[in-house]
Design a protein around this motif. Sequence first.
Motif, PDB file in Angstrom:
ATOM      1  N   SER A  24      39.632  45.048  40.984  1.00 22.88           N
ATOM      2  CA  SER A  24      41.058  45.303  41.058  1.00 22.88           C
ATOM      3  C   SER A  24      41.388  45.263  39.431  1.00 22.88           C
ATOM      4  O   SER A  24      40.842  44.493  38.681  1.00 22.88           O
ATOM      5  CB  SER A  24      42.176  44.260  41.617  1.00 22.88           C
ATOM      6  OG  SER A  24      43.305  44.651  41.409  1.00 22.88           O
TER       7      SER A  24
ATOM      8  N   HIS B  91      39.795  43.229  34.254  1.00 18.79           N
ATOM      9  CA  HIS B  91      39.295  43.634  35.785  1.00 18.79           C
ATOM     10  C   HIS B  91      39.392  42.121  36.511  1.00 18.79           C
ATOM     11  O   HIS B  91      39.133  41.181  35.885  1.00 18.79           O
ATOM     12  CB  HIS B  91      37.821  44.164  35.826  1.00 18.79           C
ATOM     13  CG  HIS B  91      37.838  45.562  35.256  1.00 18.79           C
ATOM     14  ND1 HIS B  91      37.851  46.733  35.976  1.00 18.79           N
ATOM     15  CD2 HIS B  91      37.499  45.992  33.897  1.00 18.79           C
ATOM     16  CE1 HIS B  91      37.782  47.735  35.450  1.00 18.79           C
ATOM     17  NE2 HIS B  91      37.571  47.539  34.223  1.00 18.79           N
TER      18      HIS B  91
ATOM     19  N   TRP C  30      42.111  40.914  42.576  1.00 20.88           N
ATOM     20  CA  TRP C  30      43.591  40.985  42.997  1.00 20.88           C
ATOM     21  C   TRP C  30      44.500  40.172  42.521  1.00 20.88           C
ATOM     22  O   TRP C  30      45.326  39.585  43.260  1.00 20.88           O
ATOM     23  CB  TRP C  30      43.300  40.773  44.524  1.00 20.88           C
ATOM     24  CG  TRP C  30      42.718  41.862  45.183  1.00 20.88           C
ATOM     25  CD1 TRP C  30      41.238  41.874  45.662  1.00 20.88           C
ATOM     26  CD2 TRP C  30      42.956  43.368  45.449  1.00 20.88           C
ATOM     27  NE1 TRP C  30      40.902  43.110  46.106  1.00 20.88           N
ATOM     28  CE2 TRP C  30      41.794  44.019  45.984  1.00 20.88           C
ATOM     29  CE3 TRP C  30      43.997  43.946  45.044  1.00 20.88           C
ATOM     30  CZ2 TRP C  30      41.860  45.253  46.277  1.00 20.88           C
ATOM     31  CZ3 TRP C  30      43.971  45.341  45.618  1.00 20.88           C
ATOM     32  CH2 TRP C  30      43.101  45.967  46.066  1.00 20.88           C
TER      33      TRP C  30
ATOM     34  N   SER D 272      48.822  48.448  38.553  1.00 21.28           N
ATOM     35  CA  SER D 272      47.658  48.042  39.172  1.00 21.28           C
ATOM     36  C   SER D 272      46.837  48.785  39.957  1.00 21.28           C
ATOM     37  O   SER D 272      47.600  49.681  40.942  1.00 21.28           O
ATOM     38  CB  SER D 272      48.127  46.643  40.169  1.00 21.28           C
ATOM     39  OG  SER D 272      47.048  46.093  40.818  1.00 21.28           O
TER      40      SER D 272
ATOM     41  N   GLY E  75      43.341  49.426  42.376  1.00 22.28           N
ATOM     42  CA  GLY E  75      42.402  48.877  43.269  1.00 22.28           C
ATOM     43  C   GLY E  75      41.462  49.674  44.155  1.00 22.28           C
ATOM     44  O   GLY E  75      41.795  50.745  44.209  1.00 22.28           O
TER      45      GLY E  75
ATOM     46  N   ARG F 187      39.257  54.684  44.153  1.00 20.72           N
ATOM     47  CA  ARG F 187      40.386  53.683  43.753  1.00 20.72           C
ATOM     48  C   ARG F 187      41.677  54.490  43.846  1.00 20.72           C
ATOM     49  O   ARG F 187      41.964  55.666  44.022  1.00 20.72           O
ATOM     50  CB  ARG F 187      40.180  53.379  42.452  1.00 20.72           C
ATOM     51  CG  ARG F 187      38.796  52.808  42.067  1.00 20.72           C
ATOM     52  CD  ARG F 187      38.621  52.587  40.453  1.00 20.72           C
ATOM     53  NE  ARG F 187      39.735  51.736  39.776  1.00 20.72           N
ATOM     54  CZ  ARG F 187      39.592  50.284  40.055  1.00 20.72           C
ATOM     55  NH1 ARG F 187      38.859  49.606  40.672  1.00 20.72           N
ATOM     56  NH2 ARG F 187      40.467  49.777  39.290  1.00 20.72           N
TER      57      ARG F 187
ATOM     58  N   THR G 299      48.040  50.535  43.396  1.00 17.23           N
ATOM     59  CA  THR G 299      48.636  49.703  44.165  1.00 17.23           C
ATOM     60  C   THR G 299      49.777  49.096  43.733  1.00 17.23           C
ATOM     61  O   THR G 299      50.641  48.657  44.796  1.00 17.23           O
ATOM     62  CB  THR G 299      47.540  48.314  44.602  1.00 17.23           C
ATOM     63  OG1 THR G 299      47.349  47.798  43.222  1.00 17.23           O
ATOM     64  CG2 THR G 299      46.284  48.762  45.120  1.00 17.23           C
TER      65      THR G 299
END
Length: 528
Positions: A313, A328, A331, A353, A355, A371, A374
């Motif tokens: 993420s 990086h 989460w 963001s 992920g 990817r 999010t």
Amino acid sequence: MPKKQPTAAKRARAAARAGAKYTAALREAGGPQLPPHLDLIDADALPEDERMVVDCLRALAAAGEPLTLRVADPDPEVLEARMRAEEKGITPQWHRWASVQAAVDGYVLRETQYGPNRSGYSSRNRGPRVPVPVRAADGTVTVVAMPEWARLHEGRWIWEHTGWPLDSISGQIVDPPQEFSPAPGLRWQVAVWLDLAHEGKVLGEDYVGGTSNWSTVGWCTNRDDAQLIARAFTAHRGNHARADVIEHGTDNGVVSMTTDTYLTTPDAPAHPRPPALGEQRGTLAAGPRPTSPDRSEIPEPGWYQGVKHPPNSSLIVWTGSGWRTLVHTYWQSANIAAVLGIGAGGPYAWAESWGPRHPDRDMHDWIQEGRELTHRFPEPTYPERRELIDAARRAREDALVAALAERGGMTREQAAARIAEGGEKYRQVLDVGQAIISRALHTARRALPEGPERTAIRQALDDLMGRHVLPADAERIAGKQLDSEIESVRSPGTTAWCRRAVSEYVLPAADPAAAGIEGFRRQDTVVS
């Protein structure tokens, strides 16, 4: 012979006689870096045997000598539980607990099967306390009342509630454990000490059985980004007592060097109140929010072989001229954005963001396919969300008009007029044709293992559903999909209608009324 310095307790009592509060004066005499949830010991108020132990430990600390640790023979139940865990392959060191008892030259540890969660701390029963001497840089020794629990961390026993090594008198949190860089270029690790002590209350474990421990926030490509994040985590009083920036060498982190350490100062401001439900999170900067980058602009690093749980993420920030990856992480993008203060007045006005994308997670299939975006920071307002949804809807409609115009040899105005004339029935024909091609791509995608080929089909699906871009041999793969589906659940007439829908979606008929396309037939246009 140098004159003996008065103890912190004596200085505190002298201050109390002058009108100051004894506890506040004792803490000030012991130094401001001690955790607020620890009480300080007044040795003169203890029984003689306990006072002798405290005086011996204080003398050892004043002389700078290490404290001796002795581990008593473990209980048979503890050995049996450990053997069962090792047979199952479960050997986490942080599950080795010990109850500590003070001695004149150090401590005696008795291993237990469970940690401090069983002791039931409360405002009235705070459990046993153990004297722990802390030696300041000027030689002053303060003895704190430490909860009795210790655990094994990287082969070293540490106090559970502070992270201090038992054999050390420095009163400093143990260094973070050795980790390895997950990918080339990600050499700067940001690790924070998560302290579960909250508002002066001693907590042993949180509600999921966790402990105060080191946690890796993320990995950066340069030192400045890592320092920015570490300073942000220690800028306020809260659950993060220390942050370290660790630079890993080019040998994949076998030899690491802690380059920066940040501590939360006692006079640091408290964390601002989190926004309530419905309140705006973050302060929007002036001007419109920049357009999100294309998926090709946010690549995933090439992880080292053997990395099982990579920090896949990422938090990307807007620099004013473009997007770039700040860190990086595992989460924790929202947490990092919150402590950085993304928005007006923060280091960056906008952030997002990104992920890993797991499109089949509703079927418990966690194969990654590229990817996806999010979250946005600061959090969009309700009017902004409505505008984003409306803009996406308009973009899909414009893409449909452009696709029909290109495939049917029409102008955009003619394609828009054709869609308007056909109405909902014609839109249904186009939707069915698109859906059948989509099913064919899904069938091919699920037959492939995780990798670039499967991700490429996923991206072709995104282009088809979002921008009406046809894959190669769209009509052929759609026909193959219809041939493979069971006719018992669908009549032959329905299958034939689906084939006509695919043909119209791929290559619109020059005369839809003559071709019998729904929406243009006589029965569709005559109003009864």
